[in-house]
Scaffold this active site. Structure first.
Site, PDB file in Angstrom:
ATOM      1  N   VAL A   1      47.504  40.047  38.138  1.00  0.00           N
ATOM      2  CA  VAL A   1      46.923  38.830  37.345  1.00  0.00           C
ATOM      3  C   VAL A   1      47.702  38.779  36.175  1.00  0.00           C
ATOM      4  O   VAL A   1      47.837  39.608  35.455  1.00  0.00           O
ATOM      5  CB  VAL A   1      45.590  38.822  37.233  1.00  0.00           C
ATOM      6  CG1 VAL A   1      44.887  37.830  36.207  1.00  0.00           C
ATOM      7  CG2 VAL A   1      44.615  39.068  38.595  1.00  0.00           C
TER       8      VAL A   1
ATOM      9  N   ASP B   1      31.120  41.690  45.907  1.00  0.00           N
ATOM     10  CA  ASP B   1      31.822  42.889  45.325  1.00  0.00           C
ATOM     11  C   ASP B   1      31.687  42.790  43.805  1.00  0.00           C
ATOM     12  O   ASP B   1      32.371  42.632  42.923  1.00  0.00           O
ATOM     13  CB  ASP B   1      33.484  42.461  45.375  1.00  0.00           C
ATOM     14  CG  ASP B   1      34.198  44.221  45.070  1.00  0.00           C
ATOM     15  OD1 ASP B   1      33.681  44.891  45.013  1.00  0.00           O
ATOM     16  OD2 ASP B   1      35.218  43.752  44.941  1.00  0.00           O
TER      17      ASP B   1
HETATM   18  N1  ATP Z   1      40.912  34.459  35.219  1.00  0.00           N
HETATM   19  C1  ATP Z   1      41.032  35.634  34.630  1.00  0.00           C
HETATM   20  N2  ATP Z   1      41.182  35.799  33.115  1.00  0.00           N
HETATM   21  C2  ATP Z   1      41.600  36.864  32.683  1.00  0.00           C
HETATM   22  N3  ATP Z   1      41.485  38.240  33.347  1.00  0.00           N
HETATM   23  C3  ATP Z   1      41.454  38.067  34.472  1.00  0.00           C
HETATM   24  C4  ATP Z   1      41.017  36.931  35.407  1.00  0.00           C
HETATM   25  N4  ATP Z   1      41.049  37.282  36.546  1.00  0.00           N
HETATM   26  C5  ATP Z   1      41.313  38.623  36.748  1.00  0.00           C
HETATM   27  N5  ATP Z   1      41.344  39.104  35.495  1.00  0.00           N
HETATM   28  C6  ATP Z   1      41.719  40.554  35.226  1.00  0.00           C
HETATM   29  O1  ATP Z   1      42.785  41.308  36.050  1.00  0.00           O
HETATM   30  C7  ATP Z   1      42.545  42.160  36.638  1.00  0.00           C
HETATM   31  C8  ATP Z   1      42.868  42.359  38.094  1.00  0.00           C
HETATM   32  O2  ATP Z   1      41.796  41.521  38.734  1.00  0.00           O
HETATM   33  P1  ATP Z   1      41.805  41.446  40.314  1.00  0.00           P
HETATM   34  O3  ATP Z   1      40.753  40.433  40.553  1.00  0.00           O
HETATM   35  O4  ATP Z   1      42.988  41.210  40.873  1.00  0.00           O
HETATM   36  O5  ATP Z   1      41.116  42.732  40.728  1.00  0.00           O
HETATM   37  P2  ATP Z   1      39.939  43.697  40.757  1.00  0.00           P
HETATM   38  O6  ATP Z   1      39.030  43.004  40.639  1.00  0.00           O
HETATM   39  O7  ATP Z   1      40.406  44.588  39.447  1.00  0.00           O
HETATM   40  O8  ATP Z   1      40.433  44.673  41.959  1.00  0.00           O
HETATM   41  P3  ATP Z   1      39.974  44.393  43.541  1.00  0.00           P
HETATM   42  O9  ATP Z   1      40.540  42.751  43.681  1.00  0.00           O
HETATM   43  O10 ATP Z   1      40.761  45.253  44.162  1.00  0.00           O
HETATM   44  O11 ATP Z   1      38.661  44.313  43.392  1.00  0.00           O
HETATM   45  C9  ATP Z   1      41.056  42.508  36.290  1.00  0.00           C
HETATM   46  O12 ATP Z   1      40.880  43.866  35.526  1.00  0.00           O
HETATM   47  C10 ATP Z   1      40.592  41.548  35.508  1.00  0.00           C
HETATM   48  O13 ATP Z   1      40.137  41.798  34.343  1.00  0.00           O
END
Ligand code: ATP
Length: 419
Positions: free
Chosen positions: A21, A129
């Protein structure tokens, strides 16, 4: 890097199982955005479909407590998802930097996350999740639910399992019914939210274990140790309600709407009802919905419109295992944190032994909360478990026996009073 001639990527915010991200700028509209780029390793053939589903699912939700989806497409053979940028930290980050949250902050998190879930559930969407890393806090503390990467519609028959029969979700927050292979329902999200709130209050999740199997058993079979016995300072009504969210039976948990209303009403400040002799006259006339600031030993406040069984007192009265110590330190005295599963965990014949079914990338680190390899999404554990299933049934039978006994004694007392 300019994606799709429009989104200027500045820096990586974080990486997840499906992609990375980025913080970026929508140069057309001149606003900050978050851009998720799907990993391009080709390792998971279903990743693209899941990514598309995440985009489509989250795009259906427009809610102040859900991260909004702005765009989706491909660029240089990579799929991208553009979201609203949440400027603050995730709840996982908030916990790791500041330690356990105050009751006020916890109540805010509970109310706002439940509002977001209620909106999703109203659309027939189950998140599946909910974990601290997927609850994002804005600069002003507003909580937004993100990452609908494995969300499903409740009537989707494939919900709960991947094509290879693996349980999808994060083990530390996985509802008991999901541990036995039943598809997720909205109640499963409430259980996960209960686990998250517990962790944010105590500093550790309610259940931890050295193996995935032991962890699943605990979700199914072990009563959670009340947070107050692990060092948390929650008002008694809050604690009782939180434990009701961790009810083993999905039907005994409050709904997202009820959780949002209950925390929004301030009832979490209440305390159990005093014994008759201790109860001040004014408090006796106070409605059960009202907060009871400063009161002692009052019955936990009842949530607005909540079914009686979902209000929390029952789980709070459940005796906790002798292993609780009231400390936050991780050690063998805490449930499931030692090298062996606790006594409440009974490995069933035929289940994998002590070897982690989903080894942690850190070299076998136990399932011990944030930052471990267990905090992942897909559990490579056979989903159908007769031992776990019968364990869950046993819980229903115990509840029925207790309820029957209480009814019988009530009838007896009533009879004695009348005659
Ligand atoms: N819209 C957003 N704004 C700010 N930060 C974000 C946003 N979406 C995700 N993140 C940050 O990016 C990181 C990665 O997010 P992502 O959803 O890809 O993975 P995850 O939830 O940590 O893992 P997984 O998808 O394997 O469960 C997270 O730590 C989250 O805090």
């Amino acid at each position: 890097m300019l994606v799709a001639d429009r989104y200027r990527l500045h820096a990586v915010i974080g990486r997840g199982g499906m992609g990375e991200v980025w913080r970026g700028l929508d140069e057309v509209l001149g606003r900050p955005v978050a851009v998720k780029l799907l990993l391009n390793d080709g390792a998971d053939a279903s990743a693209e479909a899941r990514f598309r589903l995440e985009a489509q699912t989250s795009a259906r939700l427009h809610h102040p407590h859900v991260v909004g989806t702005l765009d989706f497409g491909t660029w240089q053979d990579r799929w991208f998802l553009v979201m609203e940028l949440v400027e603050g930290d995730s709840l996982a980050g908030e916990l790791s930097t500041g330690g356990p949250l105050t009751p006020e902050r916890l109540a805010q998190v509970a109310q706002q996350a439940a509002e977001g879930l209620a909106a999703a559930h109203a659309q027939g969407i189950v998140h599946r999740d909910i974990k601290p890393g997927n609850l994002l806090g804005d600069r002003d503390g507003t909580v937004r639910i993100g990452d609908f990467g494995i969300a499903r519609f409740v009537d989707d028959p494939s919900a709960g399992l991947t094509t290879t029969g693996q349980i999808v979700g994060t083990g530390l927050y996985l509802a008991p019914e999901r541990a036995i292979g039943t598809p997720a329902s909205s109640a499963s999200d409430l259980y996960s939210l209960g686990c998250v709130l517990y962790e944010l209050a105590v500093g550790r999740p309610p259940f931890e274990a050295d193996t995935a199997t032991a962890l699943l058993y605990q979700h199914v079979d072990a009563p959670p140790v009340p947070p107050s016995r692990r060092g948390a300072t929650l008002p008694p009504a809050f604690e009782a309600y939180l434990l009701s969210m961790l009810a083993k039976q999905p039907g005994e948990r409050p709904t997202a709407r009820q959780v949002a209303d209950w925390f929004g009403s301030g009832a979490w400040r209440g305390a159990p009802e005093p014994l008759p002799l201790e109860q001040p006259a004014a408090a006796r006339h106070r409605g059960p919905q009202q907060p009871a600031p400063g009161g002692t030993r009052r019955r936990p406040a009842q949530p607005t419109g909540t079914r009686r069984r979902a209000t929390g007192p029952a789980p709070a009265r459940r005796s906790a295992p002798d292993t609780a110590t009231g400390t936050r330190r991780r050690g063998p005295e805490q449930p499931g944190t030692g090298n062996q599963p606790p006594a409440t965990v009974r490995p069933a014949p035929g289940l994998p032994g002590s070897a982690p079914a989903h080894p942690a990338p850190t070299g076998g680190a136990p399932a011990s909360g944030l930052g471990t390899g267990w905090n992942t999404t897909v559990h490579r554990v056979p989903a159908r478990r007769p031992g776990l299933r019968s364990s869950l049934r046993r819980h229903s039978r115990t509840t029925a026996v207790v309820a029957g006994t209480v009814l019988f004694l009530s009838a007896l007392l009533l009879g004695m009073a009348l005659f």
